[in-house]
Design a protein around this motif. Structure first.
Motif, PDB file in Angstrom:
ATOM      1  N   PRO A 133      -3.302   4.020   4.525  1.00 39.01           N
ATOM      2  CA  PRO A 133      -3.508   2.569   4.429  1.00 39.01           C
ATOM      3  C   PRO A 133      -2.954   1.834   5.643  1.00 39.01           C
ATOM      4  CG  PRO A 133      -2.643   3.472   2.369  1.00 39.01           C
ATOM      5  CD  PRO A 133      -2.543   4.563   3.385  1.00 39.01           C
ATOM      6  N   GLU A 134      -3.491   0.640   5.881  1.00 40.59           N
ATOM      7  CA  GLU A 134      -3.068  -0.142   7.044  1.00 40.59           C
ATOM      8  C   GLU A 134      -1.591  -0.514   6.953  1.00 40.59           C
ATOM      9  OE1 GLU A 134      -4.684  -0.921   9.759  1.00 40.59           O
ATOM     10  OE2 GLU A 134      -6.533   0.094   9.150  1.00 40.59           O
ATOM     11  N   ASN A 135      -1.218  -1.084   5.823  1.00 37.98           N
ATOM     12  CA  ASN A 135       0.175  -1.494   5.636  1.00 37.98           C
ATOM     13  C   ASN A 135       0.861  -0.503   4.697  1.00 37.98           C
ATOM     14  OD1 ASN A 135      -0.255  -3.849   7.206  1.00 37.98           O
ATOM     15  ND2 ASN A 135      -1.134  -4.875   5.412  1.00 37.98           N
ATOM     16  N   LEU A 136       1.210   0.647   5.226  1.00 41.15           N
ATOM     17  CA  LEU A 136       1.842   1.688   4.424  1.00 41.15           C
ATOM     18  C   LEU A 136       3.304   1.341   4.205  1.00 41.15           C
ATOM     19  CD1 LEU A 136       1.579   4.415   3.039  1.00 41.15           C
ATOM     20  CD2 LEU A 136       2.161   5.510   5.216  1.00 41.15           C
ATOM     21  N   LYS A 137       3.699   1.245   2.912  1.00 39.69           N
ATOM     22  CA  LYS A 137       5.062   0.890   2.584  1.00 39.69           C
ATOM     23  C   LYS A 137       5.886   2.080   2.129  1.00 39.69           C
ATOM     24  CE  LYS A 137       3.829  -3.824   1.238  1.00 39.69           C
ATOM     25  NZ  LYS A 137       3.849  -4.838   0.146  1.00 39.69           N
ATOM     26  N   GLN A 138       5.282   2.993   1.368  1.00 38.46           N
ATOM     27  CA  GLN A 138       6.029   4.136   0.871  1.00 38.46           C
ATOM     28  C   GLN A 138       5.082   5.276   0.551  1.00 38.46           C
ATOM     29  OE1 GLN A 138       7.987   3.150  -2.784  1.00 38.46           O
ATOM     30  NE2 GLN A 138       6.154   2.315  -3.736  1.00 38.46           N
ATOM     31  N   ILE A 139       5.662   6.443   0.457  1.00 40.25           N
ATOM     32  CA  ILE A 139       4.927   7.654   0.087  1.00 40.25           C
ATOM     33  C   ILE A 139       5.670   8.304  -1.072  1.00 40.25           C
ATOM     34  CG2 ILE A 139       4.169   9.932   0.839  1.00 40.25           C
ATOM     35  CD1 ILE A 139       3.873   8.876   3.638  1.00 40.25           C
ATOM     36  N   LYS A 140       4.927   8.594  -2.124  1.00 42.46           N
ATOM     37  CA  LYS A 140       5.504   9.245  -3.297  1.00 42.46           C
ATOM     38  C   LYS A 140       4.971  10.667  -3.394  1.00 42.46           C
ATOM     39  CE  LYS A 140       5.802   4.906  -5.892  1.00 42.46           C
ATOM     40  NZ  LYS A 140       5.373   4.184  -7.116  1.00 42.46           N
ATOM     41  N   LEU A 141       5.874  11.605  -3.347  1.00 41.49           N
ATOM     42  CA  LEU A 141       5.534  13.016  -3.500  1.00 41.49           C
ATOM     43  C   LEU A 141       5.982  13.431  -4.910  1.00 41.49           C
ATOM     44  CD1 LEU A 141       4.460  15.645  -2.271  1.00 41.49           C
ATOM     45  CD2 LEU A 141       6.749  16.080  -1.390  1.00 41.49           C
ATOM     46  N   MET A 165       0.841  -1.188   0.000  1.00 44.12           N
ATOM     47  CA  MET A 165       0.000   0.000   0.000  1.00 44.12           C
ATOM     48  C   MET A 165       0.882   1.247   0.000  1.00 44.12           C
ATOM     49  SD  MET A 165      -2.861  -1.405  -0.121  1.00 44.12           S
ATOM     50  CE  MET A 165      -3.671  -2.962   0.244  1.00 44.12           C
ATOM     51  N   SER A 166       0.410   2.274  -0.671  1.00 53.11           N
ATOM     52  CA  SER A 166       1.212   3.484  -0.764  1.00 53.11           C
ATOM     53  C   SER A 166       0.311   4.708  -0.850  1.00 53.11           C
ATOM     54  CB  SER A 166       2.143   3.426  -1.977  1.00 53.11           C
ATOM     55  OG  SER A 166       1.390   3.352  -3.167  1.00 53.11           O
ATOM     56  N   ILE A 167       0.939   5.850  -0.723  1.00 53.98           N
ATOM     57  CA  ILE A 167       0.268   7.145  -0.838  1.00 53.98           C
ATOM     58  C   ILE A 167       0.978   7.944  -1.916  1.00 53.98           C
ATOM     59  CG2 ILE A 167      -0.240   9.334   0.309  1.00 53.98           C
ATOM     60  CD1 ILE A 167      -0.551   7.853   2.893  1.00 53.98           C
ATOM     61  N   LYS A 168       0.198   8.538  -2.813  1.00 54.10           N
ATOM     62  CA  LYS A 168       0.725   9.436  -3.826  1.00 54.10           C
ATOM     63  C   LYS A 168       0.186  10.835  -3.580  1.00 54.10           C
ATOM     64  CE  LYS A 168       1.084   5.994  -7.538  1.00 54.10           C
ATOM     65  NZ  LYS A 168       0.627   5.653  -8.923  1.00 54.10           N
ATOM     66  N   ILE A 169       1.073  11.788  -3.655  1.00 52.96           N
ATOM     67  CA  ILE A 169       0.686  13.186  -3.451  1.00 52.96           C
ATOM     68  C   ILE A 169       1.209  13.975  -4.636  1.00 52.96           C
ATOM     69  CG2 ILE A 169       0.817  15.216  -1.970  1.00 52.96           C
ATOM     70  CD1 ILE A 169       1.364  13.349   0.380  1.00 52.96           C
ATOM     71  N   PHE A 170       0.294  14.538  -5.409  1.00 54.37           N
ATOM     72  CA  PHE A 170       0.676  15.415  -6.514  1.00 54.37           C
ATOM     73  C   PHE A 170       0.645  16.861  -6.004  1.00 54.37           C
ATOM     74  CE2 PHE A 170      -0.587  11.639  -8.778  1.00 54.37           C
ATOM     75  CZ  PHE A 170       0.309  11.583  -9.836  1.00 54.37           C
ATOM     76  N   LEU A 171       1.777  17.529  -6.090  1.00 53.13           N
ATOM     77  CA  LEU A 171       1.922  18.864  -5.524  1.00 53.13           C
ATOM     78  C   LEU A 171       2.627  19.754  -6.541  1.00 53.13           C
ATOM     79  CD1 LEU A 171       1.604  20.565  -2.829  1.00 53.13           C
ATOM     80  CD2 LEU A 171       3.993  19.935  -2.378  1.00 53.13           C
ATOM     81  N   PRO A 172       2.113  20.977  -6.807  1.00 53.45           N
ATOM     82  CA  PRO A 172       2.845  21.900  -7.682  1.00 53.45           C
ATOM     83  C   PRO A 172       4.247  22.181  -7.142  1.00 53.45           C
ATOM     84  CG  PRO A 172       0.594  22.655  -7.393  1.00 53.45           C
ATOM     85  CD  PRO A 172       0.788  21.504  -6.438  1.00 53.45           C
ATOM     86  N   THR A 173       5.192  22.310  -8.050  1.00 52.17           N
ATOM     87  CA  THR A 173       6.601  22.434  -7.658  1.00 52.17           C
ATOM     88  C   THR A 173       6.845  23.640  -6.772  1.00 52.17           C
ATOM     89  OG1 THR A 173       7.199  21.395  -9.762  1.00 52.17           O
ATOM     90  CG2 THR A 173       8.949  22.526  -8.558  1.00 52.17           C
TER      91      THR A 173
END
Length: 475
Positions: A96-104, A1-9
């Motif tokens: 998520p329960e099993n958070l493995k990574q976060i992508k910014l 499970m992961s999280i993606k965050i789209f953010l303006p530069t």
């Protein structure tokens, strides 16, 4: 499970308190995606009016804990300080329960707005239609970063000064409104329903209502008006041109029949059947020539109609020319139909009689060819008819090949005219010009680059540190 965050530069290096607006999406595989589209610095912002409040960027001194974020209904919370050159992720509302990574993922709003996907520019197409693959993060992001469309179906004045002027717009649409009124008449509509000009009128109205090819429409009308002036100024007797073309076609058909009268390319044709075909086709051509002489005054005015249609556009002139070619070549089409029917009769007769001569027949019930005992008189008649058709078939085949070739040339000419007619309206001229100026980008050209940071970013989740990988979208 992961999280993606789209953010303006630019927001990644923003060091001032502000609110974040955007959307949240959870995919089928439980990947939580945050799309940060805009910020609000306590000012009126039109782009964030339809966006969801996601969270904020706060100074690390004023940031309390997760209770503070939950109390303010935050989904994201970034903090900054004077030591770090960029902001840091401190809180996520849905994890998520099993958070493995976060992508910014950092992106440039102008690049995403200029994406071209499946032949459509996101700015001109996706603001009106929602045919987007929700499972693709880039598709969703491209839709969210588009500016709010103005009231109405589309903005005609954007980039087109012609439509920004109301008097010029009314003047340009006056011929089209007049033509629309004429086509709307029940009697006229019943006559031109199956013509190319009526078909093109329907296609033109669809493209104009969609508003996706306004530049093409302007160029189409400009070319039509230019050709109209050239025809009326350079041609002294424009109607004589069509009459001459009609008589040239008739004389060429006579020459073609004269070639078939002997032994074309060494072929030995049946004399009696050949003379019968020649008499029939020559009589047909004489009838058509007499008909053209009767409608000669009308044909002379057709050229004026082609020129006048320049007010509607160059594509309307092409469509009318295609209809005119179909009318002028009607007798050639009739010849093709006659010879095609005779050729099919010959082929079918030879196929059936060949089975009879061989002593076979086709069993309809069992769907197969089987042996059959014919009487002597049946075999005698079948042999006579088979021989007659076999010796007459080469003559019929030659006429069919000749007029099928003539029909194919006419069809190829009409296909070329249709190709240019549709390309003038459907070719993405505006998109092409922006591509030349590097204003548009194909979605396949996007690259996700890893950004090296001076200090590795972490996110505290259940007493464990989750790595935050920072990427940037580029073309």
């Amino acid at each position: 499970m992961s999280i993606k965050i789209f953010l303006p530069t630019n927001y990644f290096y923003l060091k001032r308190p502000c609110n974040l607006y955007g959307q949240l999406h959870i995919s089928d595989d439980n990947v939580v995606v945050y799309y940060v589209v805009d910020v609000d610095n306590n000012k009126c912002n039109t782009e964030s009016s339809n966006m969801r409040f996601l969270g904020a960027i706060r100074c690390s001194d004023s940031y309390a804990d997760s209770n503070y974020c939950s109390a303010h209904d935050m989904m994201l919370c970034f903090t900054y300080n004077n030591e770090s050159p960029n902001i840091s992720l401190m809180f996520t509302g849905i994890t998520p329960e099993n958070l493995k990574q976060i992508k910014l993922i950092l992106y440039d709003k102008q690049i995403v707005r200029s994406l071209v996907i499946n032949g459509y520019n996101t700015l001109n197409h996706w603001t009106r239609e929602s045919q987007i693959n929700d499972e693709c993060d880039f598709y969703m992001l491209a839709r969210l970063v588009q500016p709010e469309p103005e009231s109405g179906t589309f903005r005609k004045s954007e980039g087109l000064w012609f439509y920004g002027s109301q008097p010029l717009c009314l003047l340009a649409n006056l011929p089209m409104q007049l033509f629309k009124h004429i086509v709307g008449n029940a009697f006229v509509n019943g006559i031109i329903t199956h013509t190319v000009i009526f078909k093109h009128y329907k296609e033109w109205q669809t493209i104009y209502a969609a508003g996706s090819r306004l530049t093409n429409i302007m160029i189409d009308r400009a070319l039509g008006i230019l050709l109209m002036f050239l025809l009326f100024s350079l041609a002294s007797h424009p109607g004589d041109f069509l009459i001459q073309i009609s008589h040239i076609i008739i004389s060429q058909l006579y020459s073609l029949l004269k070639v078939l009268e002997g032994s074309p390319i060494g072929l030995k044709l049946n004399i009696h059947l050949n003379n019968f075909f020649l008499d029939c086709f020559k009589y047909h051509i004489e009838l058509w020539s007499t008909f053209l002489d009767l409608i000669e005054p009308i044909v002379r005015q057709v050229f004026l109609a082609i020129g006048a249609f320049g007010c509607l556009g160059f594509t309307y002139q092409i469509a009318l020319l295609a209809d005119l070619i179909s009318i002028v070549g009607l007798h050639a089409h009739c010849f093709y139909v006659y010879t095609k029917v005779l050729n099919n009769v010959g082929v079918k007769g030879l196929t059936v009689l060949w089975q009879v001569v061989r002593g076979n027949r086709y069993n309809i019930l069992r769907n197969r060819i089987e042996a059959h005992n014919y009487m002597n008189r049946q075999l005698y008649l079948a042999t006579i008819f088979f021989s007659a058709i076999l010796f007459l078939f080469p003559t019929t085949l030659v006429y069919y090949v000749v007029f099928a070739t003539l029909k194919g040339l006419t069809f190829a000419t009409l296909a070329i005219l249709e190709f240019f007619r549709r390309k003038i309206l459907n070719f993405p001229i505006e998109m092409f010009l922006k591509c030349v100026k590097k204003g548009f980008h194909e979605i396949d050209c996007l690259r996700v680059l890893d950004i090296p940071l001076q200090k590795q970013l972490f996110f505290n989740h259940r007493n464990s540190k989750i790595l935050i990988f920072v990427y940037k979208l580029q073309v």
